[in-house]
Structures are given as C-alpha cells and as structure tokens.
Design an enzyme around this catalytic site. Structure first.
Site, PDB file in Angstrom:
ATOM      1  N   ASP A 175       0.849  -1.188   0.000  1.00  0.00           N
ATOM      2  CA  ASP A 175       0.000   0.000   0.000  1.00  0.00           C
ATOM      3  C   ASP A 175       0.894   1.250   0.000  1.00  0.00           C
ATOM      4  O   ASP A 175       1.831   1.336  -0.786  1.00  0.00           O
ATOM      5  CB  ASP A 175      -0.962  -0.046   1.198  1.00  0.00           C
ATOM      6  CG  ASP A 175      -2.118   0.934   1.084  1.00  0.00           C
ATOM      7  OD1 ASP A 175      -3.152   0.578   0.479  1.00  0.00           O
ATOM      8  OD2 ASP A 175      -1.991   2.071   1.577  1.00  0.00           O
ATOM      9  N   TYR A 301      -3.086  11.014   1.017  1.00  0.00           N
ATOM     10  CA  TYR A 301      -3.669  10.930  -0.329  1.00  0.00           C
ATOM     11  C   TYR A 301      -3.652  12.311  -0.991  1.00  0.00           C
ATOM     12  O   TYR A 301      -3.329  12.440  -2.167  1.00  0.00           O
ATOM     13  CB  TYR A 301      -5.111  10.409  -0.242  1.00  0.00           C
ATOM     14  CG  TYR A 301      -5.210   8.942   0.081  1.00  0.00           C
ATOM     15  CD1 TYR A 301      -5.510   8.018  -0.906  1.00  0.00           C
ATOM     16  CD2 TYR A 301      -5.009   8.470   1.374  1.00  0.00           C
ATOM     17  CE1 TYR A 301      -5.615   6.662  -0.629  1.00  0.00           C
ATOM     18  CE2 TYR A 301      -5.104   7.130   1.672  1.00  0.00           C
ATOM     19  CZ  TYR A 301      -5.405   6.225   0.671  1.00  0.00           C
ATOM     20  OH  TYR A 301      -5.487   4.891   0.957  1.00  0.00           O
ATOM     21  N   HIS A 352      -4.537  -7.936   0.415  1.00  0.00           N
ATOM     22  CA  HIS A 352      -3.834  -6.661   0.540  1.00  0.00           C
ATOM     23  C   HIS A 352      -3.014  -6.551   1.819  1.00  0.00           C
ATOM     24  O   HIS A 352      -1.942  -5.952   1.810  1.00  0.00           O
ATOM     25  CB  HIS A 352      -4.876  -5.543   0.490  1.00  0.00           C
ATOM     26  CG  HIS A 352      -4.308  -4.166   0.469  1.00  0.00           C
ATOM     27  ND1 HIS A 352      -3.573  -3.677  -0.593  1.00  0.00           N
ATOM     28  CD2 HIS A 352      -4.364  -3.153   1.371  1.00  0.00           C
ATOM     29  CE1 HIS A 352      -3.215  -2.428  -0.346  1.00  0.00           C
ATOM     30  NE2 HIS A 352      -3.669  -2.091   0.846  1.00  0.00           N
TER      31      HIS A 352
END
Length: 374
Positions: A175, A301, A352
């Site tokens: 990630d 982000y 993930h």
C-alpha cells in the site's frame, strides 16, 4: 530519541464507551450483500462487541511487548518499533504499513523475523526490525504543514535508519508502504534491496495488445476497482479535512470506514472474520480512534495524489510477493519496466494486508529474498 510506551488515557476509553452507546444508526441497506457498504447488522454486532467485550488494556499490553520509540524529524515526532534480534549479524529491515493499516498489521511477523530460530528459521535469517508509523498515523505526529508526501517520507525513513546506526538495510512495504519503499529503492542511498507486496505497475501497449490470461484477469479487476472501489481515495485525496470530521467524531463511522476495506481487500471469502479475529480488526481501528488520526492519515492521499513525483526505474534488487486478492494486482510483465526484479513469488492465497493475513507466507518470502542481498 526517546523510549515510548502505548498508554491510552482512561478518559479516552470512557469517551469511546459513551459515544458507542449513543450511536445514531442509519436504516439498513436495501440489498442482502456488501454492495452498498458494510451491512447494518454486522456493524451493530461488531460495535456491540467493541463496547462490551473488547479489552483494549490487554491488547495494549500485547503491543507493548515490542520496543517503541519516538524521534523528531523536521519538527515532527515519528513513532516506530525498533526490535533488535538476539542473533549476531542480523540484517536491518525497515517495514512500512499503509492505509487503512497500522503497525498492528505486523504484530504476527516481528518476532519470527527477529528471532527465527524460535519460529522455524535459521539464525542466518535474522533481522533487526524497524517499523515506523507513517506521519499522521497512529502514534506519530500530525503534520501541521504541507509537504509530507511519499518522497519526503522516504528521505525521513533513510535518516531514521542512519540514526539507528544502520549503514546498510533492506526495506519492505505494501500500500503506501510500497510507494514509500519504492521511492527508497529509487533513491538508493544505504538501502540494499526492496521487497514489495503491492508493486506499482501498469500495462504497456505491448501487454495490452497480447495479454496473458493472468493479465486479462488483472485488467478486469482493475476496471472493477476503478468502477466501485475508489470512492474512499477520491474523497481522501481531494477533501481529507471534510471526511475527517465525521470519522474523528464517530467511532462507528471510523470502524465502518476501515472494516469495509478489510472485507473488500482481504482474501476472506466474503467476510473479514474468516481471516482476522474481531480483536485484530478492532486493534487496527483503535490505532485510528484513540489517536484521532482519520483526517491526518487521509492527507497522505491529498499530498501524494496531486503530484506522484519520481517514476524512474528502481535499479536495486527487488523482490515481489504477489498475493492473489491484492487490490491492485500487477503481473510481472507490468512491473518489470519499473523494477529490477530478482525475486518473484506467486502466492497461493492472501490479499492486501499480507503480513496480517498470511504471516507465515510473508515471513518465508522475506527470508528468501533478503538472503540474496545480505
């Protein structure tokens, strides 16, 4: 550099109990699956367990079995676990989490990595493990100014390893941890090699012209993710402050925002508790709740989606653990233009949150890859 101990104040836990008791619930979803989001009944069951059965103090004590520290970089406190191996000649390893994860993801792998002889390995497989909390996450400080994107974090992580006395080390991540680790690999510096469980690669014109069955499946998964799985990232990359108000104020809101992603991104056969326990799911939620880091974590982000930055090839030796239910699956041909891939493992299961879901497979692959660069 100061020792750190997780010790959440009682009033924070009392406030959590009060807020859980006063939750204002929405009506149930109009479908009999998760397609509109995490179902009401499961959310209520998990929230009731959180309120009535989950014991943070025992979970906190378990996390405190590791050696925690805080040091300051460019005015910001960075929290990290630094677990040294009892074995001579252990290799330094930097492991980095992402969103919506935390250091909790690694609680099952730190001990096998640092003390392999107690967990089916050889002394030659030993690592000194450094596991930081990303800026704005967990017990790290919250940036009060812009600039804390992937590139800056990669430079800070290198400085952290040098402060710890490691002149040569390996790095691992998935990630956002994969993005930071990839940038560390581009920078070179004192890093000897990188290992990723979410390598960043996209199809080329050549692979699109003649895709393999694996690549066709990856393209279909990518299209579905873009269609129905990117709402969270659009919000966090454009308006992290706005989404933060609700998540920092409502524990059930924070729980739902995170656990829905564990359902979507794990190899869990339709239910997160097929892979992780309720306690493990809530441990991770707690690292966001008790630190009120919903907005500050989302800002990564905003920082990094605007200008992704360096896209040059990583020339350091790169190992990849390719898990079948990874949210962004990149077949080897897509990754080879971006990385000097010297090790690739196609995993039989897992998604993930690799270290959290499949700790044995994760540890085994790290041992195999870094044996080639020690």
């Amino acid at each position: 550099m100061k020792p750190f101990r997780i010790d959440v104040p009682d009033d924070v836990l009392d406030d959590l109990q009060s807020r859980l008791a006063r939750t204002r619930w929405p009506e149930p979803e109009c479908v009999d699956d998760w397609s509109q989001g995490i179902p009401l009944r499961y959310t209520q069951d998990l929230a009731a367990y959180w309120a009535n059965h989950y014991d943070w103090r025992s979970r906190e004590a378990a996390l405190n079995r590791f050696d925690h520290f805080v040091d300051q970089f460019d005015g910001l406190d960075i929290h990290f676990i630094h677990q040294r191996s009892p074995h001579e000649n252990a290799f330094p390893l930097l492991i980095t989490h992402g969103w919506p994860g935390s250091i909790v993801e690694f609680h099952k792998v730190i001990e096998p990595l640092t003390d392999p002889t107690a967990h089916g390995g050889r002394a030659a497989d030993a690592f000194h493990v450094v596991c930081p909390s990303l800026p704005g996450y967990g017990f790290s400080g919250k940036p009060g100014r812009t600039g804390w994107g992937v590139q800056k974090i990669a430079l800070v992580w290198e400085e952290l390893m040098l402060r710890l006395g490691y002149q040569r080390y390996g790095a691992q991540g998935g990630d956002w941890g994969a993005a930071v680790t990839t940038q560390i690999g581009r920078n070179g510096g004192h890093c000897a090699g990188i290992h990723l469980n979410m390598p960043l690669g996209m199809p080329t014109k050549e692979t699109l012209a003649d895709p393999t069955p694996e690549e066709q499946a990856a393209l279909a998964a990518l299209a579905e993710h873009r269609k129905s799985g990117t709402g969270y990232s659009k919000q966090q990359s454009t308006r992290p402050q706005t989404v933060g108000y609700g998540l920092v104020d409502s524990p059930v809101g924070q729980l739902a925002w995170i656990v829905e992603k564990f359902w979507a991104w794990m190899d869990c056969d339709g239910h997160p508790e097929n892979v992780l326990t309720r306690d493990e799911l809530l441990d991770n939620v707690m690292l966001y709740w008790v630190t009120a880091t919903a907005a500050s974590s989302a800002r990564l982000y905003w920082e990094s989606f605007k200008v992704w930055g360096d896209t040059s090839r990583v020339e350091l030796p790169t190992g990849v653990a390719a898990f079948p239910k990874e949210v962004l699956r990149a077949p080897r041909r897509w990754c080879e233009p971006n990385f000097n891939i010297t090790h690739w493992t196609t995993m039989p299961r897992g998604g993930h949150f690799a270290a959290f879901e499949q700790p044995e497979l994760f540890v085994e692959d790290i041992r195999k890859f870094f044996a080639t660069v020690r």
